[in-house]
Design a protein around this motif. Structure first.
Motif, PDB file in Angstrom:
ATOM      1  N   GLN A   1       2.048   9.673  -5.329  1.00 36.53           N
ATOM      2  CA  GLN A   1       2.726  10.917  -4.969  1.00 36.53           C
ATOM      3  C   GLN A   1       3.709  11.343  -6.054  1.00 36.53           C
ATOM      4  OE1 GLN A   1       4.229   9.712  -1.154  1.00 36.53           O
ATOM      5  NE2 GLN A   1       2.373  10.331  -0.078  1.00 36.53           N
ATOM      6  N   ALA A   2       4.395  10.389  -6.665  1.00 36.36           N
ATOM      7  CA  ALA A   2       5.299  10.707  -7.773  1.00 36.36           C
ATOM      8  C   ALA A   2       4.517  11.246  -8.962  1.00 36.36           C
ATOM      9  CB  ALA A   2       6.102   9.470  -8.176  1.00 36.36           C
ATOM     10  N   ALA A   3       3.321  10.694  -9.185  1.00 34.47           N
ATOM     11  CA  ALA A   3       2.483  11.176 -10.290  1.00 34.47           C
ATOM     12  C   ALA A   3       2.127  12.641 -10.087  1.00 34.47           C
ATOM     13  CB  ALA A   3       1.216  10.332 -10.397  1.00 34.47           C
TER      14      ALA A   3
ATOM     15  N   ARG B   1       0.837  -1.212   0.000  1.00 33.32           N
ATOM     16  CA  ARG B   1       0.000   0.000   0.000  1.00 33.32           C
ATOM     17  C   ARG B   1       0.861   1.246   0.000  1.00 33.32           C
ATOM     18  NH1 ARG B   1      -4.356  -1.688   4.605  1.00 33.32           N
ATOM     19  NH2 ARG B   1      -5.616  -3.063   3.328  1.00 33.32           N
ATOM     20  N   GLN B   2       1.911   1.247   0.805  1.00 28.75           N
ATOM     21  CA  GLN B   2       2.802   2.407   0.858  1.00 28.75           C
ATOM     22  C   GLN B   2       3.506   2.619  -0.480  1.00 28.75           C
ATOM     23  OE1 GLN B   2       5.328   1.564   4.210  1.00 28.75           O
ATOM     24  NE2 GLN B   2       3.798   2.215   5.706  1.00 28.75           N
ATOM     25  N   SER B   3       3.871   1.540  -1.132  1.00 29.69           N
ATOM     26  CA  SER B   3       4.528   1.651  -2.437  1.00 29.69           C
ATOM     27  C   SER B   3       3.587   2.241  -3.478  1.00 29.69           C
ATOM     28  CB  SER B   3       5.025   0.283  -2.899  1.00 29.69           C
ATOM     29  OG  SER B   3       6.018  -0.185  -2.010  1.00 29.69           O
ATOM     30  N   VAL B   4       2.340   1.786  -3.472  1.00 29.44           N
ATOM     31  CA  VAL B   4       1.354   2.334  -4.409  1.00 29.44           C
ATOM     32  C   VAL B   4       1.132   3.808  -4.109  1.00 29.44           C
ATOM     33  CG1 VAL B   4      -1.071   2.236  -5.128  1.00 29.44           C
ATOM     34  CG2 VAL B   4       0.250   0.132  -4.919  1.00 29.44           C
TER      35      VAL B   4
ATOM     36  N   TRP C   1      -5.080   8.385  -0.885  1.00 24.36           N
ATOM     37  CA  TRP C   1      -3.820   8.473  -1.602  1.00 24.36           C
ATOM     38  C   TRP C   1      -3.939   8.732  -3.085  1.00 24.36           C
ATOM     39  CZ3 TRP C   1      -4.350   4.430  -4.830  1.00 24.36           C
ATOM     40  CH2 TRP C   1      -4.859   3.230  -4.357  1.00 24.36           C
ATOM     41  N   ARG C   2      -5.134   9.022  -3.545  1.00 27.80           N
ATOM     42  CA  ARG C   2      -5.235   9.350  -4.967  1.00 27.80           C
ATOM     43  C   ARG C   2      -5.984  10.659  -5.146  1.00 27.80           C
ATOM     44  NH1 ARG C   2      -9.831   6.699  -8.324  1.00 27.80           N
ATOM     45  NH2 ARG C   2      -8.282   7.012  -9.901  1.00 27.80           N
TER      46      ARG C   2
ATOM     47  N   SER D   1      -0.252   9.205 -16.114  1.00 28.83           N
ATOM     48  CA  SER D   1      -0.098   7.786 -16.435  1.00 28.83           C
ATOM     49  C   SER D   1       0.372   6.995 -15.212  1.00 28.83           C
ATOM     50  CB  SER D   1       0.864   7.594 -17.606  1.00 28.83           C
ATOM     51  OG  SER D   1       2.180   7.943 -17.243  1.00 28.83           O
ATOM     52  N   LEU D   2       1.110   7.653 -14.307  1.00 29.07           N
ATOM     53  CA  LEU D   2       1.535   6.970 -13.083  1.00 29.07           C
ATOM     54  C   LEU D   2       0.340   6.666 -12.182  1.00 29.07           C
ATOM     55  CD1 LEU D   2       4.839   8.852 -12.202  1.00 29.07           C
ATOM     56  CD2 LEU D   2       4.580   6.521 -13.082  1.00 29.07           C
ATOM     57  N   HIS D   3      -0.658   7.545 -12.159  1.00 31.41           N
ATOM     58  CA  HIS D   3      -1.882   7.241 -11.400  1.00 31.41           C
ATOM     59  C   HIS D   3      -2.535   5.989 -11.970  1.00 31.41           C
ATOM     60  CE1 HIS D   3      -1.979  10.710  -8.824  1.00 31.41           C
ATOM     61  NE2 HIS D   3      -1.939  11.545  -9.847  1.00 31.41           N
ATOM     62  N   GLY D   4      -2.555   5.894 -13.289  1.00 35.69           N
ATOM     63  CA  GLY D   4      -3.144   4.728 -13.927  1.00 35.69           C
ATOM     64  C   GLY D   4      -2.414   3.439 -13.568  1.00 35.69           C
ATOM     65  N   VAL D   5      -1.090   3.502 -13.520  1.00 34.91           N
ATOM     66  CA  VAL D   5      -0.295   2.333 -13.151  1.00 34.91           C
ATOM     67  C   VAL D   5      -0.597   1.934 -11.703  1.00 34.91           C
ATOM     68  CG1 VAL D   5       2.061   1.531 -12.728  1.00 34.91           C
ATOM     69  CG2 VAL D   5       1.537   2.796 -14.808  1.00 34.91           C
TER      70      VAL D   5
END
Length: 92
Positions: free
Chosen positions: A25-27, A17-20, A59-60, A34-38
């Motif tokens: 956050q990087a997105a 979960r933390q990784s996702v 987180w989104r 596209s990072l949100h999509g991943v």
């Protein structure tokens, strides 16, 4: 050290979960949707495997109004909110 396999599984799920969340956050930081999509795809796969994706609205960003993680959604014509967020924000 615990011999309970559930402890290890819960710890690994929390790491996932933390990784996702870090991907989301990087997105935001890189302004790369596209990072949100991943990250959403990873969460969706985890859910198909029977794992809880956690409170996704934390987180989104909101796909309706663009509210950032941790912030409540803003009023948007034609979109109802529930408990301060748009329902679309909680769907993967």
């Amino acid at each position: 050290m615990s011999s309970d396999p559930g402890v290890s599984a819960r710890r690994n799920l929390e790491r996932a979960r933390q990784s996702v969340q870090q991907v989301h956050q990087a997105a935001i930081r890189h302004r790369d949707p596209s990072l949100h999509g991943v990250a959403d795809e990873i969460s969706e796969i985890a859910m198909m495997l029977g794992h809880d994706a956690g409170p996704v609205q934390e987180w989104r960003p909101c796909p309706v109004c663009g509210a950032q993680p941790g912030a409540n959604c803003i009023n948007t014509p034609g979109h109802q909110k529930t408990n301060g967020i748009h329902p679309e924000r909680t769907r993967l």
